[in-house]
Enzyme design. Structure first.
Site, PDB file in Angstrom:
ATOM      1  N   MET A 151      -5.396  -7.268 -26.027  1.00  0.00           N
ATOM      2  CA  MET A 151      -4.548  -6.435 -26.870  1.00  0.00           C
ATOM      3  C   MET A 151      -5.314  -5.985 -28.117  1.00  0.00           C
ATOM      4  O   MET A 151      -6.162  -6.714 -28.634  1.00  0.00           O
ATOM      5  CB  MET A 151      -3.295  -7.197 -27.288  1.00  0.00           C
ATOM      6  CG  MET A 151      -2.466  -7.736 -26.137  1.00  0.00           C
ATOM      7  SD  MET A 151      -1.951  -6.461 -24.970  1.00  0.00           S
ATOM      8  CE  MET A 151      -0.840  -5.486 -26.003  1.00  0.00           C
ATOM      9  N   GLU A 188      -4.238 -19.778 -26.140  1.00  0.00           N
ATOM     10  CA  GLU A 188      -3.562 -18.743 -25.361  1.00  0.00           C
ATOM     11  C   GLU A 188      -3.354 -19.182 -23.911  1.00  0.00           C
ATOM     12  O   GLU A 188      -2.990 -18.369 -23.056  1.00  0.00           O
ATOM     13  CB  GLU A 188      -4.350 -17.435 -25.426  1.00  0.00           C
ATOM     14  CG  GLU A 188      -4.431 -16.840 -26.823  1.00  0.00           C
ATOM     15  CD  GLU A 188      -5.140 -15.499 -26.861  1.00  0.00           C
ATOM     16  OE1 GLU A 188      -5.427 -14.945 -25.775  1.00  0.00           O
ATOM     17  OE2 GLU A 188      -5.405 -15.000 -27.968  1.00  0.00           O
ATOM     18  N   ALA A 235      -9.891  -7.897 -20.464  1.00  0.00           N
ATOM     19  CA  ALA A 235      -8.925  -7.059 -21.185  1.00  0.00           C
ATOM     20  C   ALA A 235      -8.338  -7.830 -22.353  1.00  0.00           C
ATOM     21  O   ALA A 235      -8.359  -9.065 -22.383  1.00  0.00           O
ATOM     22  CB  ALA A 235      -7.817  -6.580 -20.253  1.00  0.00           C
ATOM     23  N   ARG A 251       5.019  -3.722 -26.306  1.00  0.00           N
ATOM     24  CA  ARG A 251       4.084  -4.828 -26.217  1.00  0.00           C
ATOM     25  C   ARG A 251       2.715  -4.502 -26.807  1.00  0.00           C
ATOM     26  O   ARG A 251       1.750  -5.215 -26.589  1.00  0.00           O
ATOM     27  CB  ARG A 251       3.918  -5.274 -24.765  1.00  0.00           C
ATOM     28  CG  ARG A 251       3.511  -4.194 -23.792  1.00  0.00           C
ATOM     29  CD  ARG A 251       3.043  -4.811 -22.481  1.00  0.00           C
ATOM     30  NE  ARG A 251       1.806  -5.533 -22.639  1.00  0.00           N
ATOM     31  CZ  ARG A 251       1.389  -6.508 -21.822  1.00  0.00           C
ATOM     32  NH1 ARG A 251       2.148  -6.883 -20.827  1.00  0.00           N
ATOM     33  NH2 ARG A 251       0.242  -7.105 -22.013  1.00  0.00           N
ATOM     34  N   GLU A 279      -5.405 -19.895 -21.598  1.00  0.00           N
ATOM     35  CA  GLU A 279      -6.242 -19.148 -20.666  1.00  0.00           C
ATOM     36  C   GLU A 279      -7.139 -20.083 -19.868  1.00  0.00           C
ATOM     37  O   GLU A 279      -7.714 -21.030 -20.409  1.00  0.00           O
ATOM     38  CB  GLU A 279      -7.102 -18.131 -21.431  1.00  0.00           C
ATOM     39  CG  GLU A 279      -6.301 -17.007 -22.061  1.00  0.00           C
ATOM     40  CD  GLU A 279      -7.174 -16.025 -22.815  1.00  0.00           C
ATOM     41  OE1 GLU A 279      -6.791 -14.843 -22.883  1.00  0.00           O
ATOM     42  OE2 GLU A 279      -8.227 -16.429 -23.344  1.00  0.00           O
ATOM     43  N   PRO A 318       5.286   4.176 -18.060  1.00  0.00           N
ATOM     44  CA  PRO A 318       5.991   4.867 -19.142  1.00  0.00           C
ATOM     45  C   PRO A 318       7.500   4.946 -18.986  1.00  0.00           C
ATOM     46  O   PRO A 318       8.190   5.329 -19.935  1.00  0.00           O
ATOM     47  CB  PRO A 318       5.351   6.267 -19.136  1.00  0.00           C
ATOM     48  CG  PRO A 318       4.806   6.427 -17.757  1.00  0.00           C
ATOM     49  CD  PRO A 318       4.356   5.063 -17.342  1.00  0.00           C
ATOM     50  N   PHE A 328       6.986 -10.244 -26.825  1.00  0.00           N
ATOM     51  CA  PHE A 328       7.150  -8.807 -26.729  1.00  0.00           C
ATOM     52  C   PHE A 328       8.408  -8.409 -27.483  1.00  0.00           C
ATOM     53  O   PHE A 328       9.214  -9.257 -27.849  1.00  0.00           O
ATOM     54  CB  PHE A 328       7.275  -8.355 -25.263  1.00  0.00           C
ATOM     55  CG  PHE A 328       6.092  -8.692 -24.412  1.00  0.00           C
ATOM     56  CD1 PHE A 328       4.811  -8.422 -24.839  1.00  0.00           C
ATOM     57  CD2 PHE A 328       6.267  -9.292 -23.171  1.00  0.00           C
ATOM     58  CE1 PHE A 328       3.709  -8.728 -24.050  1.00  0.00           C
ATOM     59  CE2 PHE A 328       5.184  -9.611 -22.375  1.00  0.00           C
ATOM     60  CZ  PHE A 328       3.901  -9.325 -22.818  1.00  0.00           C
TER      61      PHE A 328
END
Length: 208
Positions: A94, A158, A92, A52, A160, A130, A25
């Protein structure tokens, strides 16, 4: 009644942005002033903001069997406050550069749950937190054949390790009420779907 929102981007003055960290990030230091509701401008404000990227989360639903397809995986961020850091989630991922939201939905559904999305319906998008990050998450509903959803999935590169879990609507509601689903994207997606299910089914029927 006053218009909403009261102010816009022109009511913010950013005096400095300074990179603090650039890894998986990014962490950016912002210094800024903004208009106040009572008039005038704020003092100089300093905030650290996590950059990110933005993400897509898709609730997989079988309209014939009336079932959801969820996934279960380990999340280090849940370790401090959850009974278990293995969470029930929706698929989900990115959004990569030059990649459409629909492409992310289909890619992640295949990688994480081993299923192919047929039709999709856009639900909503929201800012995950936010006050400290720019991340916006886009929620979609994806039509799947739940009978093809099984096993363990994920990408080795990754790290996972993802288990597929099927659930009826009643089971999902029970998980919500028991607090077994406690991550934002999954909570928001399931609750939105329960309110708007007929709208989703109608849109899919119209596109048959």
């Amino acid at each position: 009644m006053k218009p909403f929102p009261t102010f816009g981007k022109d009511d913010l003055k950013i005096s400095q942005t300074k990179p603090l960290y650039n890894g998986f990030f990014k962490l950016i230091n912002y210094q800024f002033t903004h208009r106040l509701f009572d008039g005038g401008w704020s003092q100089l404000v300093t905030r650290e903001v996590l950059e990110r990227g933005h993400a897509v989360a898709v609730l997989l639903f079988d309209p014939i069997l009336d079932e959801f397809v969820f996934i279960e995986q380990f999340r280090i961020g849940a370790f401090a406050t959850s009974e278990s850091p293995w969470l029930i989630e929706i698929v989900a991922g990115m959004i990569e550069q030059n990649e459409s939201i629909e492409e992310v939905c289909r890619r992640e559904a295949l990688e994480e749950a081993g299923v192919t999305i047929k039709r999709m319906h856009k639900a909503l998008s929201y800012l995950s937190s936010p006050g400290g990050t720019t991340e916006r998450i886009h929620i979609y509903i994806g039509e799947v054949d739940a009978t093809t959803a099984q096993g363990v999935h994920g990408l080795d590169q990754e790290s996972e390790d993802i288990l597929v879990r099927r659930a009826t609507k009643l089971e999902a509601i029970d998980w919500l009420n028991q607090g077994k689903i406690d991550n934002a994207a999954t909570l928001i997606a399931v609750q939105w779907f329960l309110i708007n299910e007929q709208k989703v089914r109608n849109s899919w029927h119209e596109n048959t």
